[in-house]
Design a protein around this motif. Sequence first.
Motif, PDB file in Angstrom:
ATOM      1  N   MET A 299      38.803  69.343  -3.317  1.00 33.73           N
ATOM      2  CA  MET A 299      40.107  68.971  -2.843  1.00 33.73           C
ATOM      3  C   MET A 299      40.999  68.610  -4.036  1.00 33.73           C
ATOM      4  O   MET A 299      40.584  67.915  -4.951  1.00 33.73           O
ATOM      5  N   LEU A 300      42.209  69.064  -4.010  1.00 36.44           N
ATOM      6  CA  LEU A 300      43.185  68.800  -5.055  1.00 36.44           C
ATOM      7  C   LEU A 300      43.718  67.379  -4.939  1.00 36.44           C
ATOM      8  O   LEU A 300      44.084  66.933  -3.854  1.00 36.44           O
ATOM      9  N   LYS A 301      43.740  66.668  -6.062  1.00 37.64           N
ATOM     10  CA  LYS A 301      44.334  65.332  -6.104  1.00 37.64           C
ATOM     11  C   LYS A 301      45.483  65.372  -7.099  1.00 37.64           C
ATOM     12  O   LYS A 301      45.374  65.962  -8.167  1.00 37.64           O
ATOM     13  N   ILE A 302      46.566  64.734  -6.743  1.00 42.49           N
ATOM     14  CA  ILE A 302      47.758  64.724  -7.578  1.00 42.49           C
ATOM     15  C   ILE A 302      47.876  63.368  -8.274  1.00 42.49           C
ATOM     16  O   ILE A 302      47.827  62.325  -7.633  1.00 42.49           O
ATOM     17  N   GLY A 303      48.030  63.401  -9.606  1.00 44.04           N
ATOM     18  CA  GLY A 303      48.171  62.177 -10.388  1.00 44.04           C
ATOM     19  C   GLY A 303      49.468  62.171 -11.159  1.00 44.04           C
ATOM     20  O   GLY A 303      50.208  63.149 -11.197  1.00 44.04           O
ATOM     21  N   TYR A 304      49.743  61.049 -11.782  1.00 45.15           N
ATOM     22  CA  TYR A 304      50.957  60.854 -12.567  1.00 45.15           C
ATOM     23  C   TYR A 304      50.563  60.559 -14.005  1.00 45.15           C
ATOM     24  O   TYR A 304      49.692  59.733 -14.250  1.00 45.15           O
ATOM     25  N   LYS A 305      51.198  61.199 -14.963  1.00 44.93           N
ATOM     26  CA  LYS A 305      50.896  61.034 -16.392  1.00 44.93           C
ATOM     27  C   LYS A 305      52.010  60.225 -17.045  1.00 44.93           C
ATOM     28  O   LYS A 305      53.183  60.541 -16.896  1.00 44.93           O
ATOM     29  N   ILE A 306      51.620  59.163 -17.761  1.00 45.43           N
ATOM     30  CA  ILE A 306      52.573  58.322 -18.471  1.00 45.43           C
ATOM     31  C   ILE A 306      52.314  58.445 -19.966  1.00 45.43           C
ATOM     32  O   ILE A 306      51.182  58.296 -20.411  1.00 45.43           O
ATOM     33  N   GLY A 307      53.358  58.705 -20.742  1.00 46.80           N
ATOM     34  CA  GLY A 307      53.248  58.780 -22.196  1.00 46.80           C
ATOM     35  C   GLY A 307      53.458  57.407 -22.809  1.00 46.80           C
ATOM     36  O   GLY A 307      54.589  56.935 -22.893  1.00 46.80           O
ATOM     37  N   ALA A 308      52.381  56.755 -23.210  1.00 48.21           N
ATOM     38  CA  ALA A 308      52.461  55.387 -23.730  1.00 48.21           C
ATOM     39  C   ALA A 308      53.319  55.287 -24.986  1.00 48.21           C
ATOM     40  O   ALA A 308      53.852  54.222 -25.284  1.00 48.21           O
ATOM     41  N   GLU A 309      53.477  56.384 -25.704  1.00 46.76           N
ATOM     42  CA  GLU A 309      54.287  56.355 -26.918  1.00 46.76           C
ATOM     43  C   GLU A 309      55.782  56.435 -26.603  1.00 46.76           C
ATOM     44  O   GLU A 309      56.611  56.253 -27.483  1.00 46.76           O
ATOM     45  N   GLN A 310      56.128  56.679 -25.350  1.00 43.61           N
ATOM     46  CA  GLN A 310      57.528  56.872 -24.979  1.00 43.61           C
ATOM     47  C   GLN A 310      58.150  55.692 -24.244  1.00 43.61           C
ATOM     48  O   GLN A 310      59.371  55.612 -24.138  1.00 43.61           O
ATOM     49  N   PHE A 311      57.323  54.801 -23.696  1.00 48.49           N
ATOM     50  CA  PHE A 311      57.843  53.739 -22.848  1.00 48.49           C
ATOM     51  C   PHE A 311      57.240  52.389 -23.218  1.00 48.49           C
ATOM     52  O   PHE A 311      56.110  52.318 -23.689  1.00 48.49           O
ATOM     53  N   LEU A 312      57.987  51.336 -22.952  1.00 47.43           N
ATOM     54  CA  LEU A 312      57.468  49.985 -23.109  1.00 47.43           C
ATOM     55  C   LEU A 312      56.463  49.710 -21.987  1.00 47.43           C
ATOM     56  O   LEU A 312      56.530  50.338 -20.924  1.00 47.43           O
ATOM     57  N   PRO A 313      55.537  48.791 -22.203  1.00 54.04           N
ATOM     58  CA  PRO A 313      54.556  48.478 -21.155  1.00 54.04           C
ATOM     59  C   PRO A 313      55.200  48.103 -19.816  1.00 54.04           C
ATOM     60  O   PRO A 313      54.724  48.519 -18.767  1.00 54.04           O
ATOM     61  N   SER A 314      56.286  47.358 -19.840  1.00 60.31           N
ATOM     62  CA  SER A 314      56.950  46.986 -18.586  1.00 60.31           C
ATOM     63  C   SER A 314      57.494  48.213 -17.861  1.00 60.31           C
ATOM     64  O   SER A 314      57.441  48.299 -16.628  1.00 60.31           O
ATOM     65  N   GLU A 315      57.997  49.188 -18.600  1.00 59.77           N
ATOM     66  CA  GLU A 315      58.500  50.423 -17.998  1.00 59.77           C
ATOM     67  C   GLU A 315      57.348  51.254 -17.430  1.00 59.77           C
ATOM     68  O   GLU A 315      57.471  51.852 -16.352  1.00 59.77           O
ATOM     69  N   MET A 316      56.232  51.277 -18.150  1.00 58.07           N
ATOM     70  CA  MET A 316      55.073  52.033 -17.663  1.00 58.07           C
ATOM     71  C   MET A 316      54.521  51.419 -16.381  1.00 58.07           C
ATOM     72  O   MET A 316      54.132  52.134 -15.464  1.00 58.07           O
ATOM     73  N   LEU A 317      54.498  50.086 -16.315  1.00 58.83           N
ATOM     74  CA  LEU A 317      54.015  49.420 -15.104  1.00 58.83           C
ATOM     75  C   LEU A 317      54.919  49.756 -13.926  1.00 58.83           C
ATOM     76  O   LEU A 317      54.434  50.071 -12.836  1.00 58.83           O
ATOM     77  N   GLU A 318      56.218  49.735 -14.139  1.00 57.95           N
ATOM     78  CA  GLU A 318      57.154  50.082 -13.066  1.00 57.95           C
ATOM     79  C   GLU A 318      56.943  51.535 -12.623  1.00 57.95           C
ATOM     80  O   GLU A 318      56.955  51.830 -11.428  1.00 57.95           O
ATOM     81  N   GLN A 319      56.746  52.439 -13.566  1.00 54.62           N
ATOM     82  CA  GLN A 319      56.484  53.837 -13.216  1.00 54.62           C
ATOM     83  C   GLN A 319      55.202  53.964 -12.396  1.00 54.62           C
ATOM     84  O   GLN A 319      55.141  54.738 -11.432  1.00 54.62           O
TER      85      GLN A 319
END
Length: 59
Positions: free
Chosen positions: A1-21
Motif C-alpha cells: 500500500m502506498l503511503k504519502i509522507g512530507y519531506k522537510i529540509g532542515a537546512e532551509q527552515f528554523l526548528p519552529s517553522e519545521m514543527l509548524e510544517q
Amino acid sequence: MLKIGYKIGAEQFLPSEMLEQAIVAEKNGFESIDVSDHLRTGMFFLELAWSRSCKDRDH
C-alpha cells in the motif's frame, strides 16, 4: 500500500517553522515526516529540540 509522507529540509527552515510544517502536514493527512540530515551550522541542539517536539506529539 502506498503511503504519502512530507519531506522537510532542515537546512532551509528554523526548528519552529519545521514543527509548524509537521503539524500542518499531519492535519492534512500525511502519514510520515521525513527530515533531511543536512543541519544548519550551529543549529544542532535546536534540531534535537525540534525532533523531540515532534516525538512528543506522537500519538
